[in-house]
Every structure is written in C-alpha cells, then in structure tokens.
Design an enzyme around this catalytic site. Structure first.
Site, mmCIF file in Angstrom:
data_model
loop_
_atom_site.group_PDB
_atom_site.id
_atom_site.type_symbol
_atom_site.label_atom_id
_atom_site.label_comp_id
_atom_site.label_asym_id
_atom_site.label_seq_id
_atom_site.Cartn_x
_atom_site.Cartn_y
_atom_site.Cartn_z
ATOM 1 N N GLU A 267 0.845 -1.195 0.000
ATOM 2 C CA GLU A 267 0.000 0.000 0.000
ATOM 3 C C GLU A 267 0.879 1.243 0.000
ATOM 4 O O GLU A 267 1.703 1.382 0.916
ATOM 5 C CB GLU A 267 -0.935 -0.012 1.212
ATOM 6 C CG GLU A 267 -1.936 -1.155 1.139
ATOM 7 C CD GLU A 267 -2.875 -1.222 2.350
ATOM 8 O OE1 GLU A 267 -2.795 -0.346 3.233
ATOM 9 O OE2 GLU A 267 -3.680 -2.159 2.405
ATOM 10 N N HIS B 19 -7.846 1.257 1.514
ATOM 11 C CA HIS B 19 -7.725 1.075 2.977
ATOM 12 C C HIS B 19 -8.559 2.131 3.716
ATOM 13 O O HIS B 19 -8.031 2.929 4.498
ATOM 14 C CB HIS B 19 -6.250 1.150 3.395
ATOM 15 C CG HIS B 19 -5.966 0.463 4.707
ATOM 16 N ND1 HIS B 19 -4.812 -0.221 4.965
ATOM 17 C CD2 HIS B 19 -6.705 0.357 5.844
ATOM 18 C CE1 HIS B 19 -4.829 -0.705 6.196
ATOM 19 N NE2 HIS B 19 -5.981 -0.363 6.744
HETATM 20 P P1 NAD Z 1 -9.679 -9.117 16.799
HETATM 21 O O1 NAD Z 1 -8.340 -9.429 17.396
HETATM 22 O O2 NAD Z 1 -10.789 -8.672 17.677
HETATM 23 O O3 NAD Z 1 -10.178 -10.393 15.961
HETATM 24 C C1 NAD Z 1 -9.345 -11.190 15.176
HETATM 25 C C2 NAD Z 1 -9.897 -12.615 15.256
HETATM 26 O O4 NAD Z 1 -9.183 -13.421 14.331
HETATM 27 C C3 NAD Z 1 -9.721 -13.249 16.652
HETATM 28 O O5 NAD Z 1 -10.960 -13.717 17.140
HETATM 29 C C4 NAD Z 1 -8.761 -14.405 16.408
HETATM 30 O O6 NAD Z 1 -9.091 -15.520 17.213
HETATM 31 C C5 NAD Z 1 -9.020 -14.705 14.944
HETATM 32 N N1 NAD Z 1 -7.943 -15.442 14.317
HETATM 33 C C6 NAD Z 1 -6.631 -15.499 14.680
HETATM 34 N N2 NAD Z 1 -5.978 -16.333 13.843
HETATM 35 C C7 NAD Z 1 -6.885 -16.807 12.961
HETATM 36 C C8 NAD Z 1 -6.817 -17.718 11.869
HETATM 37 N N3 NAD Z 1 -5.669 -18.314 11.539
HETATM 38 N N4 NAD Z 1 -7.946 -17.976 11.163
HETATM 39 C C9 NAD Z 1 -9.121 -17.392 11.499
HETATM 40 N N5 NAD Z 1 -9.250 -16.534 12.545
HETATM 41 C C10 NAD Z 1 -8.151 -16.243 13.252
HETATM 42 O O7 NAD Z 1 -9.388 -8.027 15.660
HETATM 43 P P2 NAD Z 1 -10.451 -7.089 14.903
HETATM 44 O O8 NAD Z 1 -10.465 -5.772 15.562
HETATM 45 O O9 NAD Z 1 -11.715 -7.846 14.667
HETATM 46 O O10 NAD Z 1 -9.677 -6.878 13.520
HETATM 47 C C11 NAD Z 1 -9.506 -7.945 12.598
HETATM 48 C C12 NAD Z 1 -8.518 -7.543 11.519
HETATM 49 O O11 NAD Z 1 -8.966 -6.412 10.788
HETATM 50 C C13 NAD Z 1 -7.118 -7.151 12.040
HETATM 51 O O12 NAD Z 1 -6.118 -7.724 11.226
HETATM 52 C C14 NAD Z 1 -7.025 -5.665 11.841
HETATM 53 O O13 NAD Z 1 -5.720 -5.211 11.622
HETATM 54 C C15 NAD Z 1 -7.890 -5.482 10.584
HETATM 55 N N6 NAD Z 1 -8.468 -4.137 10.510
HETATM 56 C C16 NAD Z 1 -8.521 -3.531 9.289
HETATM 57 C C17 NAD Z 1 -9.087 -2.266 9.191
HETATM 58 C C18 NAD Z 1 -9.119 -1.543 7.866
HETATM 59 O O14 NAD Z 1 -9.068 -0.337 7.870
HETATM 60 N N7 NAD Z 1 -9.227 -2.249 6.744
HETATM 61 C C19 NAD Z 1 -9.625 -1.645 10.326
HETATM 62 C C20 NAD Z 1 -9.553 -2.291 11.561
HETATM 63 C C21 NAD Z 1 -8.969 -3.564 11.639
HETATM 64 C C1 MLT Z 2 -6.261 -0.395 11.700
HETATM 65 O O1 MLT Z 2 -5.541 -1.386 11.858
HETATM 66 O O2 MLT Z 2 -6.599 0.346 12.646
HETATM 67 C C2 MLT Z 2 -6.780 -0.102 10.353
HETATM 68 O O3 MLT Z 2 -6.218 -0.882 9.367
HETATM 69 C C3 MLT Z 2 -6.819 1.340 10.013
HETATM 70 C C4 MLT Z 2 -5.519 1.976 9.714
HETATM 71 O O4 MLT Z 2 -4.516 1.327 9.503
HETATM 72 O O5 MLT Z 2 -5.500 3.208 9.672
#
Ligand code: NAD
Ligand code: MLT
Length: 529
Positions: free
Chosen positions: A260, A278
């Site tokens: 990215e 993103h």
């Molecule tokens: P979280 O830690 O609450 O949930 C993650 C879940 O994934 C947990 O329940 C864990 O048990 C599970 N997990 C771990 N290993 C795994 C596997 N091998 N297979 C399946 N499940 C598995 O996190 P969250 O807040 O729900 O966020 C999830 C993801 O989204 C994170 O990677 C975070 O970085 C990403 N995220 C992206 C954005 C964005 O802007 N696109 C925003 C927020 C979070």
């Molecule tokens: C996060 O992990 O909080 C999201 O991917 C958002 C970001 O990176 O800004």
C-alpha cells in the site's frame, strides 16, 4: 517539554494533547524512510497511523524515543521486538474503529452484490443501462467469516439482520458465545464449501498469510464473492484475480492490499472487483474516537508514568516485576505452551497456585498466564494490560484457586485449559526459585524445560516409532537437544517432547505425520513475549 512527532496530518480529536503545555506536536506528513530516520532522533514520542513503517532501523536511530502511539488497531507496521528491546512503549487504540470497519465491509458486500460501482460509472457516462447490472440479494445467502473477533462479530450481527445465514471459522473463538449470537462455528473447509460470500476478519500472521490462494479458492463454491477488509497479504492477489477472470469467483471487494499504495495493479484492474484504498476505518467517528483516546494515553504516559493500551510492556512496577519475574515467566510460558498446542475455541481455564506461588498476588500471575495463552492466538500484542479483557471478551471462564500445600514441590502451578475439542493440563515448578520445569502434562509426568523450541508429538508407544522420528529430524538438519517421553500404560499412546535447536518447518511436521504411529505433531516455541 516532550516533543511528539506526528507522521500524518489530521489533528482532529487531539485537542487535549495540543492544549497541554507539556507537549509540542510537530507534523511531518508521510516522511520517506530516509527522512524518518533522520527526523526520529530528536523526539520523545511518535504518533502514527499506517502511513509509515517503524522498522528496527528507524527504532535504532531513535535517540530518546520512549513512546510510539498507533492511532488505530493493527500494529503490524511497528517492529515491536525492536521497540521492546529499546524499552519503548508501543500503544494502540483497539476497538475504536470496529464499527467503522464492520460498516465498510457491509458497504462493500452490498456494492458487490448489486454492481453499484459499475452502474454508477455507466450512468455517469450518460448510459441508461438496466440490463447489465442485475444483482443478487443477500437474503438467504450464506456468509462465511474467517476471523470472528470484534469486527467479525459486528459484521455477523448486521448480516443476520439481512436474513443471511452466518457461519464462521476462527480457531480460537468460543463456540458457545458464537452460537448464542446466531453464528455457527465451522471448519475452514466447511466455510469454503458452503459460503456464497466469504469475508476475512482475521489478523495477518503466519497462519493467515497467503491463506486465500488458488488451492483454497478451488475448494470454494462456484460464483463465491470474497471480501477482504483485514490485511492485504492474507489474499494472494494474483490467484484471486485469475479466479475472477475464470468465473470461479464471481467478484471481490478489497480494501487492503499486499503493498500500500499498490505496486501490482492487476487485481485492481480486474473486472468485477470493488476496491477502496484502505478506507474501512476512515470515518469521522472512528478517527475522533481513536484520537481522543490516544491523546489521553500519551498524556498519562508522559505526565503520570501510567502505561495504558500498551502492546509490549507488563503493567506492574519494576520492583514488583523483579521479584515476581521467574514466577510470572513460568506461568506465561506454561500458557504459551498450552496456547500453541490446544485445538479449538477456549471455553475455560482453571488455575491452581500451590506453595510459594500463593505468596504472590495471583491475579497478576493469572494475567501473565493469559498473556502467554492468548498471545499465539491473536494479532495484537497481548500484555498484562489487556490479557484479562481479551479473555473475557472471548467468553473464557477463568477459575483461580490458591492452595498452601504443594505436595512434593515447594511451589507448583497447574493450568487446565478446556476447549470445545480438547482438555489440556500442565503443571510447572521452579526448582530453587530459579530453575523452571514443566513436570506434568495431562497426568503424565515429564521433565521439560519451558524454554526454546520443541516438537510435541502424540505417538503409538511401540518400538521403532521414536527412531523414525529422530531420523526425519536428523535428515532435515534439526538438532535434537533433549527428549522426554511420558506414557500411562505401555503399548498405548505416548507423549513425546523433543527439544530442538533449529526451527521445525511445516514441511518437516508433514514428514513426521507420515510416520506410521505418529498421531499428532506440533512445533512450539517458548520465548519471552
Ligand atoms: P480481533 O483481534 O478482535 O479479531 C481477530 C480474530 O481473528 C480473533 O478472534 C482471532 O481468534 C481470529 N484469528 C486469529 N488467527 C486466525 C486464523 N488463523 N484464522 C481465522 N481466525 C483467526 O481483531 P479485529 O479488531 O476484529 O480486527 C480484525 C482484523 O482487521 C485485524 O487484522 C485488523 O488489523 C484489521 N483491521 C482492518 C481495518 C481496515 O481499515 N481495513 C480496520 C480495523 C482492523
Ligand atoms: C487499523 O488497523 O486500525 C486499520 O487498518 C486502520 C488503519 O490502519 O488506519
């Protein structure tokens, strides 16, 4: 005066920090790695989102840096090991963008189902085309979630309200909790087999990197739609693009990319993709919520010495920590061992502190244990600040008992972990208050050092099996440092723990599993977290 370097240019929500006379905030928007390395030398604190990578190179150039604040969830852009080694606190704001990320996922899912982006572009170019954009309803379809954490649960809730059936794969989720929320926990194979939509919400880690590749896609239902709002490298972009072109995958909605900004644009250029740069967490509400909390975290850290939301620091004073360290370390490693070998969603843990263990504040020890247990399972760094909350969030029941008498040992710690698939108990002791040993696993007496890499094997207890295991490891250049075999009755199953000096890859484990008589084989690493 504390100088804080900010590498993004949105100060909304940071009012308390800006107004505080102890701080001087300086913005250098998206510095290049070279500029960043030069800049970082003079700052006490660093405030980032995902626009920079805080590599070990940057951290070693940081002369007086004490604190890295990640205004968001994922801390995968910070080298936490390098920061910890340098005594720098890394803190994030988990949960602040959960709702935003879940809503964006739903937006992408609907856009994909109803061809909204294509129809929009077509009409903007003054074409009145109603034939080419016929969509499908979400109602009655099956959504398969990979990762049922904070965001996964929120996505599930919303999709259930659309009349979708929601199934989920998450090796560490509490099955009962999921069931009570209308979600069926399934295997990954079942997710592939039954889902009309697959949405990824797991962290990026060794087990998820490249998870969605051509092999996985082959197992999916024809015309499946895939949504990725988690992390780019979980999906092999080339394989997904090819699967869309072949028609196997009907379409994909993607918010996150391998690089990215992207270097390879082929997935983005593929038809039937809905793409956003993103943006899942980019809402006014999430950014403000995160900035407000981050302001407080920074002020508390610099002005009161209070560590909050840290992903790399134990939350006890240095004095207490020093006394308890060998005990905390032992329970932490016992937890880590169980976290790495347990299968299925954890339902409960029962902890018994006997003998000298009972002299300490056992709730601090329990937090260390949970830190060890949950760390191999979650992407955020679990520490003494967040371990208990994370366990509770996952519906894990925790029972603690303190027993003055510790039988043959001066001190003994026992932990029983119950999952929906298995039960594992472990007992450990500190000989002479400093020599840690695991002395019992599942009622089998063993004598294992809770340090370093080990291959944990369940095998038939009969002549020849262990020899073959040794031969496979030897042929793979894995040096055996020690071995322990525990068994109840001769001729049945045995637990073999082999201490190894080298990393044991998945390929080597596969070779071990080919040996007749080897039922299970896992590689675990016990190290300081
Ligand atoms: P979280 O830690 O609450 O949930 C993650 C879940 O994934 C947990 O329940 C864990 O048990 C599970 N997990 C771990 N290993 C795994 C596997 N091998 N297979 C399946 N499940 C598995 O996190 P969250 O807040 O729900 O966020 C999830 C993801 O989204 C994170 O990677 C975070 O970085 C990403 N995220 C992206 C954005 C964005 O802007 N696109 C925003 C927020 C979070
Ligand atoms: C996060 O992990 O909080 C999201 O991917 C958002 C970001 O990176 O800004």
């Amino acid at each position: 005066m504390y100088r804080i370097l900010m590498t993004y240019d949105n100060m909304e929500g940071l009012d308390a920090l800006i107004a505080n006379k102890n701080f001087k905030i300086e913005i250098h928007n998206k510095p290049s790695p070279e500029q960043f390395k030069e800049l970082i030398k003079d700052y006490d604190g660093l405030l980032i989102r995902s626009e920079v990578k805080v590599t070990s190179d940057i951290i070693s150039a940081a002369g007086k840096l004490k604190f890295i604040g990640r205004a968001g969830t994922g801390v995968d852009n910070v080298d936490k090991t390098a920061a910890t080694q340098k005594g720098i606190v890394v803190a994030n704001v988990p949960g602040g963008n959960t709702i935003s990320a879940a809503e964006h996922t739903i937006g992408l899912m609907l856009a994909l189902a109803r061809n909204i982006p294509e129809a929009h572009v077509s009409l903007k170019s003054k074409k009145w085309d109603r034939k080419n954009f016929v969509g499908t309803e979400l109602f009655g379809k099956t959504l398969g979630l990979i990762g049922l954490g904070k965001i996964g649960f929120e996505v599930a809730k919303r999709c259930l309200s659309f009349g979708m059936k929601v199934i989920a794969y998450d090796p560490f989720v509490n099955v009962e909790l999921a069931k009570n929320n209308g979600i069926e926990v399934k295997s990954l194979e079942e997710i592939y087999q039954h889902s009309d939509y697959i949405s990824i919400h797991s962290p990026l880690n060794d087990s998820t990197k490249g998870l969605i590749n051509s092999e996985a896609i082959k197992k999916m239902k024809d015309s499946v739609r895939i949504i990725n709002c988690a992390r780019g490298p979980i999906v092999n972009e080339h394989d997904l693009s090819e699967a869309i072109k072949s028609g196997k995958v009907k379409g994909a909605a993607v918010d996150v990319f391998a690089k990215e900004p992207p270097e390879d644009w082929s997935l983005i250029e593929t038809n039937n993709t809905v793409i956003t740069p993103h943006l899942a967490a980019s809402t006014e509400e999430a950014q403000v919520k995160i900035a407000l909390e981050m302001s407080e975290v920074i002020i508390d850290f610099f002005t009161k010495g209070l560590v909050r939301n840290a992903v790399n620091v134990p939350a006890v004073t240095w004095e207490v920590y020093k006394k308890m360290m060998p005990y905390m370390d032992l329970v932490l490693k016992s937890g880590s061992f169980q976290g790495q070998i347990s299968e299925g969603g954890i339902e409960s843990v029962e902890l018994e502190y006997c003998g000298h263990f009972s002299d300490f504040n056992t709730s601090v020890l329990t937090v260390s244990y949970l830190q060890g247990l949950l760390s191999p399972l979650l992407d955020i760094k679990v520490n003494s600040v967040n371990a208990f909350t994370l366990a509770k969030e996952r519906g894990i029941k925790i029972k603690e008992s303190i027993i003055k008498d510790s039988g043959d040992y001066l001190n003994l710690f026992t932990a029983k972990v119950k999952t929906d698939k298995s039960e594992i108990s472990i007992s450990a002791t500190l000989f002479n208050d400093k020599n840690p040993r695991i002395v019992n696993i599942n009622d089998l007496n063993v004598d294992v050092s809770p340090i370093g890499g080990k291959v944990v094997i369940i095998n038939d207890d009969r002549p020849g099996v262990i020899g073959k295991i040794g031969a496979v490891l030897g042929d793979s250049n894995v040096n055996i440092a020690g071995m322990n075999v525990g068994r109840k009755d001769s001729g049945k199953s045995a637990l073999t723990i082999i201490e190894v000096d080298n990393v044991v890859s998945n390929e080597i484990l596969k070779e071990l599993l080919k040996i007749q008589g080897v039922q299970k084989a896992k590689y675990v690493v016990l190290q300081l977290l």
